[in-house]
Design a protein around this motif. Structure first.
Motif, PDB file in Angstrom:
ATOM      1  N   TYR A 206      -8.563  -0.801  -8.955  1.00 51.97           N
ATOM      2  CA  TYR A 206      -7.764   0.267  -9.558  1.00 51.97           C
ATOM      3  C   TYR A 206      -7.194   1.212  -8.493  1.00 51.97           C
ATOM      4  O   TYR A 206      -6.165   1.845  -8.693  1.00 51.97           O
ATOM      5  N   MET A 207      -7.894   1.328  -7.373  1.00 53.49           N
ATOM      6  CA  MET A 207      -7.522   2.282  -6.334  1.00 53.49           C
ATOM      7  C   MET A 207      -6.609   1.678  -5.251  1.00 53.49           C
ATOM      8  O   MET A 207      -6.151   2.386  -4.362  1.00 53.49           O
ATOM      9  N   GLN A 208      -6.340   0.353  -5.331  1.00 50.85           N
ATOM     10  CA  GLN A 208      -5.638  -0.323  -4.244  1.00 50.85           C
ATOM     11  C   GLN A 208      -4.298   0.319  -3.877  1.00 50.85           C
ATOM     12  O   GLN A 208      -3.975   0.423  -2.681  1.00 50.85           O
ATOM     13  N   PRO A 209      -3.480   0.790  -4.830  1.00 49.51           N
ATOM     14  CA  PRO A 209      -2.219   1.438  -4.424  1.00 49.51           C
ATOM     15  C   PRO A 209      -2.431   2.657  -3.529  1.00 49.51           C
ATOM     16  O   PRO A 209      -1.594   2.947  -2.665  1.00 49.51           O
ATOM     17  N   LEU A 210      -3.541   3.354  -3.698  1.00 48.07           N
ATOM     18  CA  LEU A 210      -3.828   4.517  -2.861  1.00 48.07           C
ATOM     19  C   LEU A 210      -4.230   4.077  -1.450  1.00 48.07           C
ATOM     20  O   LEU A 210      -3.837   4.696  -0.460  1.00 48.07           O
ATOM     21  N   TYR A 211      -5.026   2.998  -1.353  1.00 40.02           N
ATOM     22  CA  TYR A 211      -5.354   2.436  -0.045  1.00 40.02           C
ATOM     23  C   TYR A 211      -4.077   1.983   0.672  1.00 40.02           C
ATOM     24  O   TYR A 211      -3.915   2.195   1.884  1.00 40.02           O
ATOM     25  N   ASP A 212      -3.165   1.359  -0.068  1.00 39.59           N
ATOM     26  CA  ASP A 212      -1.923   0.863   0.533  1.00 39.59           C
ATOM     27  C   ASP A 212      -1.123   2.008   1.141  1.00 39.59           C
ATOM     28  O   ASP A 212      -0.584   1.890   2.254  1.00 39.59           O
ATOM     29  N   ALA A 213      -1.020   3.118   0.421  1.00 45.01           N
ATOM     30  CA  ALA A 213      -0.265   4.271   0.921  1.00 45.01           C
ATOM     31  C   ALA A 213      -0.927   4.839   2.178  1.00 45.01           C
ATOM     32  O   ALA A 213      -0.254   5.120   3.173  1.00 45.01           O
ATOM     33  N   LEU A 214      -2.240   4.988   2.152  1.00 44.98           N
ATOM     34  CA  LEU A 214      -2.953   5.521   3.314  1.00 44.98           C
ATOM     35  C   LEU A 214      -2.741   4.651   4.546  1.00 44.98           C
ATOM     36  O   LEU A 214      -2.512   5.156   5.653  1.00 44.98           O
ATOM     37  N   ASN A 215      -2.825   3.342   4.372  1.00 42.99           N
ATOM     38  CA  ASN A 215      -2.679   2.431   5.504  1.00 42.99           C
ATOM     39  C   ASN A 215      -1.272   2.435   6.070  1.00 42.99           C
ATOM     40  O   ASN A 215      -1.048   1.972   7.196  1.00 42.99           O
ATOM     41  N   ASP A 216      -0.314   2.961   5.321  1.00 47.22           N
ATOM     42  CA  ASP A 216       1.051   3.098   5.835  1.00 47.22           C
ATOM     43  C   ASP A 216       1.172   4.272   6.801  1.00 47.22           C
ATOM     44  O   ASP A 216       2.078   4.296   7.627  1.00 47.22           O
ATOM     45  N   PHE A 217       0.256   5.248   6.682  1.00 47.37           N
ATOM     46  CA  PHE A 217       0.381   6.484   7.452  1.00 47.37           C
ATOM     47  C   PHE A 217      -0.682   6.653   8.530  1.00 47.37           C
ATOM     48  O   PHE A 217      -0.503   7.448   9.451  1.00 47.37           O
ATOM     49  N   LEU A 218      -1.793   5.940   8.403  1.00 48.27           N
ATOM     50  CA  LEU A 218      -2.880   6.049   9.366  1.00 48.27           C
ATOM     51  C   LEU A 218      -3.326   4.656   9.794  1.00 48.27           C
ATOM     52  O   LEU A 218      -3.287   3.724   8.990  1.00 48.27           O
TER      53      LEU A 218
END
Length: 337
Positions: A206-218
């Motif tokens: 359920y949280m994967q879209p949030l992980y994806d966004a974070l990995n784009d910036f850090l």
């Protein structure tokens, strides 16, 4: 900055071509893109023909389209002059926003300027993030200016992506001590049954879209380290009960799937020195029939409170893929309201 002159040529279509001359051939190569794909993109979006000769570009077409294409190409060249890359998304942004509405391009490393009429750029560890539409620009400004802000609109408009980018910016700048990302663990119209593994294994899908966004910036290793140190938390909405979130940047994603009681619980977690962002799409509510959406109730109850800002997006703000905007518009046209 390229110089602009008009001279008739054999390629004359609707008006004399607009001639642009660029002093740096290496930057011009980057401007044109591999196999001139950037020029092809400008041609397709603006309905012009761009002919390259040496360090000159000739723009053919309707006068207004010529003028807009020249402005777009000049603006992209300025971007290259200050050390920024040109990607398809940058071309799309230039065409969407119109050069006349933007200020000068800040040099790499400059502080972000949120003044009216200026371009907004959000600095993260991996890249600079730029809103591509007026609504996105106003939304980002709202996130920096308000302790509690809502982003409401269809999928693909950058609501969550920009919110996480702002959170990372504030975190690496020392303005907050942690980032907390949450969303309701609600299935999108499907019953998946019980998922195997421990609690993390069960909620991570359920949280994967949030992980994806974070990995784009850090960097990924830094994300993993910060999660281990509890400086970044990604958790279902239910895990927020009983907490007071101080000096944190908190994002509630997919808020249309929070119940009224869950929304009230979440909003009252706001602590000293924190900022809170709630994002959602009212057309994608997955709650059981008869259960009221907390996002709709929050709009109704909180609209008149100062220092709470509501930001709205439409299909015109979709940046995911041109077809997504068309799909959203088709569904909106079929909605009987």
């Amino acid at each position: 900055m390229a110089t602009t002159t008009k001279t008739p040529t054999a390629y004359e279509i609707d008006a004399p071509p607009v001639e642009l001359e660029f002093p740096d051939n290496f930057l011009l190569i980057d401007l044109c893109g591999e196999h001139d794909r950037n020029l092809a993109d400008v041609e397709q979006k603006l309905g012009v023909q761009v002919v390259r000769r040496g360090n000159q570009l000739s723009i053919h077409g309707e006068p207004e389209a010529q003028k807009e294409a020249a402005e777009v190409l000049n603006s992209l060249y300025e971007r290259l002059e200050v050390g920024r890359a040109v990607e398809p998304a940058d071309i799309d942004r230039e065409v969407r926003m119109g050069v006349s509405e933007k200020g000068t391009v800040p040099a790499a490393g400059d502080q972000m300027d949120l003044g009216v009429g200026d371009r907004i750029e959000i600095k993260t560890r991996k890249k600079m993030v730029e809103p591509r539409t007026d609504a996105q620009k106003a939304y980002v400004k709202s996130l920096f200016d308000n302790e509690l802000a809502f982003g409401i609109g269809p999928a693909g408009t950058g609501k969550t992506y920009l919110a996480v980018a702002v959170g990372v910016n504030l975190f690496i700048g020392g303005h907050v001590d942690k980032i907390i990302l949450s969303r309701p663990a609600v299935e999108a119209g499907e019953k998946l049954g019980y998922l195997p593994g421990d609690m993390k294994d069960k909620v991570d899908p359920y949280m994967q879209p949030l992980y994806d966004a974070l990995n784009d910036f850090l960097p990924q290793k830094q994300v993993e380290k910060l999660i281990e140190e509890k400086k970044i938390e990604i958790a279902p909405l239910a895990f927020m009960r009983g907490r007071t979130l101080a000096r944190a940047f908190v994002v509630l994603d997919e808020a249309q799937n929070a119940t009224t009681m869950q929304m009230k619980m979440f909003l009252t977690r706001l602590g000293e020195g924190s900022r809170m962002v709630i994002t959602g799409d009212r057309t994608q509510i997955d709650l059981p029939r008869g259960v009221s959406s907390g996002l709709r109730d929050a709009e109704r109850l909180l609209a008149g409170i100062s220092k709470i800002d509501f930001n709205y997006f439409s299909s015109k703000d979709v940046v995911r893929h041109p077809l997504v905007a068309a799909i959203i518009e088709a569904y909106e046209a079929d909605d009987p309201k």
